[in-house]
Design a protein around this motif. Structure first.
Motif, PDB file in Angstrom:
ATOM      1  N   ASN A  83       0.815  -1.216   0.000  1.00 47.80           N
ATOM      2  CA  ASN A  83       0.000   0.000   0.000  1.00 47.80           C
ATOM      3  C   ASN A  83       0.848   1.266   0.000  1.00 47.80           C
ATOM      4  OD1 ASN A  83      -2.386  -1.467  -0.043  1.00 47.80           O
ATOM      5  ND2 ASN A  83      -2.625  -1.457   2.180  1.00 47.80           N
ATOM      6  N   GLN A  84       2.010   1.215   0.644  1.00 44.67           N
ATOM      7  CA  GLN A  84       2.921   2.365   0.640  1.00 44.67           C
ATOM      8  C   GLN A  84       3.448   2.628  -0.773  1.00 44.67           C
ATOM      9  OE1 GLN A  84       5.924   1.416   3.524  1.00 44.67           O
ATOM     10  NE2 GLN A  84       4.635   1.918   5.279  1.00 44.67           N
ATOM     11  N   ARG A  85       3.772   1.544  -1.493  1.00 43.93           N
ATOM     12  CA  ARG A  85       4.261   1.692  -2.879  1.00 43.93           C
ATOM     13  C   ARG A  85       3.156   2.248  -3.773  1.00 43.93           C
ATOM     14  NH1 ARG A  85       9.042   1.686  -0.718  1.00 43.93           N
ATOM     15  NH2 ARG A  85       9.893  -0.360  -0.193  1.00 43.93           N
ATOM     16  N   LEU A  86       1.934   1.784  -3.540  1.00 39.93           N
ATOM     17  CA  LEU A  86       0.804   2.296  -4.319  1.00 39.93           C
ATOM     18  C   LEU A  86       0.600   3.790  -4.040  1.00 39.93           C
ATOM     19  CD1 LEU A  86      -1.667   2.005  -6.143  1.00 39.93           C
ATOM     20  CD2 LEU A  86      -2.962   1.168  -4.151  1.00 39.93           C
ATOM     21  N   ALA A  87       0.765   4.185  -2.784  1.00 35.33           N
ATOM     22  CA  ALA A  87       0.612   5.608  -2.423  1.00 35.33           C
ATOM     23  C   ALA A  87       1.613   6.468  -3.183  1.00 35.33           C
ATOM     24  CB  ALA A  87       0.805   5.781  -0.918  1.00 35.33           C
ATOM     25  N   ALA A  88       2.824   5.946  -3.374  1.00 37.47           N
ATOM     26  CA  ALA A  88       3.847   6.689  -4.115  1.00 37.47           C
ATOM     27  C   ALA A  88       3.430   6.867  -5.573  1.00 37.47           C
ATOM     28  CB  ALA A  88       5.187   5.957  -4.036  1.00 37.47           C
ATOM     29  N   LEU A  89       2.921   5.795  -6.195  1.00 39.89           N
ATOM     30  CA  LEU A  89       2.478   5.878  -7.589  1.00 39.89           C
ATOM     31  C   LEU A  89       1.297   6.831  -7.735  1.00 39.89           C
ATOM     32  CD1 LEU A  89       2.665   2.150  -8.803  1.00 39.89           C
ATOM     33  CD2 LEU A  89       4.381   3.954  -9.035  1.00 39.89           C
ATOM     34  N   LYS A  90       0.393   6.794  -6.772  1.00 38.16           N
ATOM     35  CA  LYS A  90      -0.778   7.674  -6.834  1.00 38.16           C
ATOM     36  C   LYS A  90      -0.376   9.145  -6.667  1.00 38.16           C
ATOM     37  CE  LYS A  90      -4.583   4.619  -5.527  1.00 38.16           C
ATOM     38  NZ  LYS A  90      -5.730   4.421  -4.606  1.00 38.16           N
ATOM     39  N   ALA A  91       0.561   9.396  -5.754  1.00 37.24           N
ATOM     40  CA  ALA A  91       1.032  10.777  -5.559  1.00 37.24           C
ATOM     41  C   ALA A  91       1.655  11.294  -6.854  1.00 37.24           C
ATOM     42  CB  ALA A  91       2.043  10.819  -4.421  1.00 37.24           C
ATOM     43  N   PHE A  92       2.394  10.431  -7.531  1.00 36.30           N
ATOM     44  CA  PHE A  92       3.031  10.806  -8.794  1.00 36.30           C
ATOM     45  C   PHE A  92       1.976  11.091  -9.859  1.00 36.30           C
ATOM     46  CE2 PHE A  92       4.779   9.431 -12.950  1.00 36.30           C
ATOM     47  CZ  PHE A  92       5.761  10.407 -13.095  1.00 36.30           C
ATOM     48  N   CYS A  93       0.953  10.247  -9.930  1.00 28.90           N
ATOM     49  CA  CYS A  93      -0.097  10.429 -10.941  1.00 28.90           C
ATOM     50  C   CYS A  93      -0.878  11.717 -10.708  1.00 28.90           C
ATOM     51  CB  CYS A  93      -1.042   9.223 -10.939  1.00 28.90           C
ATOM     52  SG  CYS A  93      -0.317   7.760 -11.715  1.00 28.90           S
TER      53      CYS A  93
END
Length: 336
Positions: A83-93
């Motif tokens: 979930n932390q890795r997903l949060a990083a991708l979402k912040a980037f998007c």
């Protein structure tokens, strides 16, 4: 219109946006960086794309979902890490969509990916007796022993996170009544925490023993005068946990992790009737919802919540408005 490459956005995201505009901490930025390193590694290992040939289209929902599954299945990452890795991708998007609206459709695919729910583990904490006995383990007559005692005492008294302890400078501690320590937590938010005269005296004795007086100097350092690392803090705590466990095995789990003292302080405050709102501020939580995990994990505290809930319910329920009824139901659902 010429479409920009993925590398263009990644560069701006890390060099300009995260630190300057978003104001995120160094640790959060490092976590996001690690997420992208792993994402690129996945793309190469899965044969999707080489790093030298990254296109904006590479960051799509299918590749992001494949990456998240790869983290769990191939690398053994926990759901929390996933979930932390997903949060990083979402912040980037979110960053890309604001900077280039024409990429919004691509970004929305990633933003719609849901976080994965993890089974809630009980909060692990020590009893007051266990904390008191643990504090007897370090040899306060040696510089290393007094350092370790000061560190354990401060971790418990302040409920600080490991990174907050590592980042602590001498100038962050005020040695006058009331003795306080200023902790800088997530999002660079600072909070001032009172500490007892006992803890302050132990810290002063350690700083004197180690000849540390520069206000900008790290409080807790190793034999090379470098700030303790996270693994260093874990090692020290587990060392004394092992010593204490030999004599009082019934008081301790098989391994002590640094967060256990933070959990212990929160539970002890709650057991002594301290309001959740105060505990939220004390721990530096952004929301009281995070703090509520402590109330839910203790059967006795849960019983108190039920009693409190009972006192809110009168014989004439009709007197409550619909919104008040909903608020009461929501409160019960969260806390019981």
């Amino acid at each position: 219109m010429h479409r920009k490459e993925l590398s263009y956005y990644v560069s701006g995201f890390f060099t300009q946006y995260l630190g300057n505009e978003a104001g995120l901490s160094i640790n959060t930025i490092k976590s996001y960086r690690d997420a992208f390193i792993l994402f690129f590694k996945y793309l190469e290992e899965a044969g999707i794309c080489k790093i030298s040939k990254l296109k904006m289209d590479t960051l799509n929902a299918d590749n992001a979902s494949g990456f998240l599954d790869w983290l769990e299945q191939s690398r053994g990452s926990s759901i929390s890490s996933r979930n932390q890795r997903l949060a990083a991708l979402k912040a980037f998007c979110c960053y890309v969509a604001r900077k280039s609206p024409e990429e919004s459709a691509l970004c929305q695919g990633v933003l719609k990916i849901r976080v994965k729910k993890a089974p809630q583990r009980p909060v692990e904490y020590l009893s007051v007796d266990a904390v008191e006995y643990l504090l007897k383990m370090p040899d306060r007559h040696s510089t290393q022993g007094i350092r370790d005692l000061a560190m354990i005492a401060l971790m418990y008294e302040s409920g600080c996170r490991v990174q907050e302890l590592i980042d602590l400078r001498v100038g962050d501690i005020t040695f006058r009544s009331p003795n306080t320590v200023t902790l800088t937590g997530k999002g660079n938010k600072a909070r001032v925490i009172p500490i007892s005269a006992n803890a302050a005296d132990i810290i002063k004795a350690y700083l004197t023993s180690a000849s540390i007086c520069n206000m900008a100097h790290s409080v807790f350092v190793n034999i090379y005068d470098k700030p303790l690392s996270r693994s260093g803090v874990s090692y020290v705590l587990d060392k004394y946990g092992h010593m204490a466990r030999k004599a009082r095995s019934e008081l301790y789990p098989s391994k002590l992790h640094p967060h256990i003292l933070r959990h212990s302080k929160a539970m002890h405050l709650l057991e002594n009737g301290v309001n959740l709102i105060y505990i939220r501020d004390f721990l530096g939580h952004s929301s009281v919802t995070t703090t509520e995990i402590y109330a839910r994990c203790n059967p006795e505290l849960k019983r108190k919540y039920i009693e409190q809930a009972g006192s809110l319910i009168t014989e004439s329920v009709e007197e409550y408005s619909e919104s008040e009824k909903e608020a009461l139901i929501d409160w019960l659902r969260k806390n019981i």
